[in-house]
Design a protein around this motif. Sequence first.
Motif, PDB file in Angstrom:
ATOM      1  N   SER A 176      32.429   5.322  47.655  1.00 47.71           N
ATOM      2  CA  SER A 176      33.800   4.980  48.021  1.00 47.71           C
ATOM      3  C   SER A 176      34.532   4.436  46.806  1.00 47.71           C
ATOM      4  O   SER A 176      33.966   3.653  46.033  1.00 47.71           O
ATOM      5  CB  SER A 176      33.823   3.930  49.142  1.00 47.71           C
ATOM      6  N   SER A 177      35.780   4.806  46.647  1.00 44.66           N
ATOM      7  CA  SER A 177      36.599   4.285  45.558  1.00 44.66           C
ATOM      8  C   SER A 177      37.089   2.882  45.904  1.00 44.66           C
ATOM      9  O   SER A 177      36.998   2.440  47.066  1.00 44.66           O
ATOM     10  CB  SER A 177      37.791   5.208  45.322  1.00 44.66           C
ATOM     11  N   ARG A 178      37.632   2.198  44.918  1.00 44.02           N
ATOM     12  CA  ARG A 178      38.177   0.868  45.175  1.00 44.02           C
ATOM     13  C   ARG A 178      39.303   0.941  46.213  1.00 44.02           C
ATOM     14  O   ARG A 178      39.372   0.100  47.124  1.00 44.02           O
ATOM     15  CB  ARG A 178      38.702   0.247  43.880  1.00 44.02           C
ATOM     16  N   ALA A 179      40.162   1.930  46.085  1.00 44.80           N
ATOM     17  CA  ALA A 179      41.295   2.040  47.007  1.00 44.80           C
ATOM     18  C   ALA A 179      40.835   2.237  48.453  1.00 44.80           C
ATOM     19  O   ALA A 179      41.323   1.573  49.376  1.00 44.80           O
ATOM     20  CB  ALA A 179      42.205   3.188  46.579  1.00 44.80           C
ATOM     21  N   SER A 180      39.870   3.149  48.658  1.00 45.10           N
ATOM     22  CA  SER A 180      39.391   3.386  50.024  1.00 45.10           C
ATOM     23  C   SER A 180      38.609   2.193  50.539  1.00 45.10           C
ATOM     24  O   SER A 180      38.640   1.878  51.734  1.00 45.10           O
ATOM     25  CB  SER A 180      38.535   4.652  50.077  1.00 45.10           C
ATOM     26  N   ALA A 181      37.920   1.474  49.633  1.00 49.80           N
ATOM     27  CA  ALA A 181      37.180   0.279  50.039  1.00 49.80           C
ATOM     28  C   ALA A 181      38.138  -0.827  50.468  1.00 49.80           C
ATOM     29  O   ALA A 181      37.885  -1.545  51.445  1.00 49.80           O
ATOM     30  CB  ALA A 181      36.293  -0.192  48.897  1.00 49.80           C
ATOM     31  N   GLU A 182      39.230  -0.991  49.747  1.00 49.68           N
ATOM     32  CA  GLU A 182      40.219  -2.006  50.120  1.00 49.68           C
ATOM     33  C   GLU A 182      40.839  -1.690  51.473  1.00 49.68           C
ATOM     34  O   GLU A 182      41.068  -2.587  52.294  1.00 49.68           O
ATOM     35  CB  GLU A 182      41.283  -2.113  49.035  1.00 49.68           C
ATOM     36  N   GLN A 183      41.095  -0.414  51.710  1.00 50.82           N
ATOM     37  CA  GLN A 183      41.645  -0.011  53.010  1.00 50.82           C
ATOM     38  C   GLN A 183      40.650  -0.310  54.131  1.00 50.82           C
ATOM     39  O   GLN A 183      41.032  -0.819  55.198  1.00 50.82           O
ATOM     40  CB  GLN A 183      41.984   1.481  52.982  1.00 50.82           C
ATOM     41  N   LYS A 184      39.371  -0.003  53.903  1.00 52.90           N
ATOM     42  CA  LYS A 184      38.344  -0.257  54.919  1.00 52.90           C
ATOM     43  C   LYS A 184      38.155  -1.754  55.124  1.00 52.90           C
ATOM     44  O   LYS A 184      37.983  -2.216  56.273  1.00 52.90           O
ATOM     45  CB  LYS A 184      37.024   0.388  54.486  1.00 52.90           C
ATOM     46  N   ALA A 185      38.186  -2.524  54.058  1.00 55.66           N
ATOM     47  CA  ALA A 185      38.020  -3.969  54.177  1.00 55.66           C
ATOM     48  C   ALA A 185      39.145  -4.587  54.998  1.00 55.66           C
ATOM     49  O   ALA A 185      38.915  -5.475  55.836  1.00 55.66           O
ATOM     50  CB  ALA A 185      37.963  -4.600  52.785  1.00 55.66           C
ATOM     51  N   GLU A 186      40.356  -4.128  54.771  1.00 58.02           N
ATOM     52  CA  GLU A 186      41.495  -4.635  55.546  1.00 58.02           C
ATOM     53  C   GLU A 186      41.344  -4.276  57.016  1.00 58.02           C
ATOM     54  O   GLU A 186      41.631  -5.098  57.909  1.00 58.02           O
ATOM     55  CB  GLU A 186      42.794  -4.044  54.981  1.00 58.02           C
ATOM     56  N   GLU A 187      40.884  -3.057  57.281  1.00 53.51           N
ATOM     57  CA  GLU A 187      40.660  -2.626  58.668  1.00 53.51           C
ATOM     58  C   GLU A 187      39.623  -3.504  59.358  1.00 53.51           C
ATOM     59  O   GLU A 187      39.822  -3.957  60.492  1.00 53.51           O
ATOM     60  CB  GLU A 187      40.199  -1.167  58.666  1.00 53.51           C
ATOM     61  N   LEU A 188      38.528  -3.776  58.672  1.00 57.30           N
ATOM     62  CA  LEU A 188      37.479  -4.610  59.254  1.00 57.30           C
ATOM     63  C   LEU A 188      37.953  -6.039  59.453  1.00 57.30           C
ATOM     64  O   LEU A 188      37.632  -6.684  60.465  1.00 57.30           O
ATOM     65  CB  LEU A 188      36.237  -4.582  58.351  1.00 57.30           C
ATOM     66  N   SER A 189      38.717  -6.548  58.500  1.00 52.83           N
ATOM     67  CA  SER A 189      39.247  -7.899  58.622  1.00 52.83           C
ATOM     68  C   SER A 189      40.156  -8.030  59.842  1.00 52.83           C
ATOM     69  O   SER A 189      40.101  -9.029  60.582  1.00 52.83           O
ATOM     70  CB  SER A 189      40.013  -8.267  57.351  1.00 52.83           C
ATOM     71  N   GLU A 190      40.988  -7.037  60.084  1.00 51.90           N
ATOM     72  CA  GLU A 190      41.880  -7.060  61.247  1.00 51.90           C
ATOM     73  C   GLU A 190      41.081  -6.976  62.554  1.00 51.90           C
ATOM     74  O   GLU A 190      41.437  -7.626  63.549  1.00 51.90           O
ATOM     75  CB  GLU A 190      42.875  -5.913  61.157  1.00 51.90           C
ATOM     76  N   LEU A 191      40.015  -6.189  62.554  1.00 52.58           N
ATOM     77  CA  LEU A 191      39.170  -6.103  63.747  1.00 52.58           C
ATOM     78  C   LEU A 191      38.498  -7.445  64.041  1.00 52.58           C
ATOM     79  O   LEU A 191      38.431  -7.881  65.202  1.00 52.58           O
ATOM     80  CB  LEU A 191      38.092  -5.025  63.556  1.00 52.58           C
ATOM     81  N   ILE A 192      38.010  -8.108  63.008  1.00 54.58           N
ATOM     82  CA  ILE A 192      37.343  -9.392  63.200  1.00 54.58           C
ATOM     83  C   ILE A 192      38.326 -10.435  63.732  1.00 54.58           C
ATOM     84  O   ILE A 192      38.041 -11.151  64.703  1.00 54.58           O
ATOM     85  CB  ILE A 192      36.727  -9.871  61.870  1.00 54.58           C
ATOM     86  N   GLY A 193      39.510 -10.502  63.108  1.00 54.80           N
ATOM     87  CA  GLY A 193      40.493 -11.492  63.539  1.00 54.80           C
ATOM     88  C   GLY A 193      41.152 -11.172  64.861  1.00 54.80           C
ATOM     89  O   GLY A 193      41.590 -12.082  65.584  1.00 54.80           O
TER      90      GLY A 193
END
Length: 243
Positions: A176-193
């Motif tokens: 995964s590239s940095r850009a796609s990783a940042e997008q996935k991290a934001e998605e996971l963060s929103e799911l957790i919160g």
Amino acid sequence: MRIRPLDNTRATSASGDAKRTSASTGTGQAAAASAPRDAASIMGVPENELTPNVQRALLTLMGEVDQLRQETERLRSKVLELESLADRDVLLPILNRRAFVREVSKAVALAERHNAPSALVYFDLNGFKGINDTHGHAAGDAALRHVGAILTAHLRETDAIGRLGGDEFGVVLTLSSRASAEQKAEELSELIGGTPFEFEGKSLSIRAAWGVQELAAGMTPDVAMAEADAAMYARKEDARQAG
């Protein structure tokens, strides 16, 4: 030219020799036909040597070999089980820190061999201490299980998830590239919160901050994790100042 008469004695002798030769040949052919070409054997022992005692000994040996094979398989399964337990977090069904660092090393090696970088995401839970202080450590454990379940459910089998200690989690996003990783991290963060969890009849929520570091050739796991951790704290600081 005169033709000399045949010597009767020599003729008789020759006839006898021919008959003996024919008889001898016939006897040899009959013997060859009656002899077995290949002696039957069991475990390398010719069949004619398999007396009752030998048969019992072979059966006993075969039984012991089968028991040893079963014991070897049992021990192999036990070793795999122990290896899995050694890699597992004490609380959650995900990797512990030691095993997770190994996965980071694998991702770096993949980048070095194939020029195919992956990405490391570092998560830190916001509000975890408050849950522990207000509702007790059992509630904190429930929060950790909640986060671990969300990460596991929304990542690929080729990715790696680990608990790095306390309320910190790590994820390796393979190829995964940095850009796609940042997008996935934001998605996971929103799911957790955005997904509350239940504890003793109460609906509780927790949030997660994150940072991303690309896993490129030549990077050590310690440096990668430190960089991802630093990126996470930088995002936290930016969010605090913004609001």
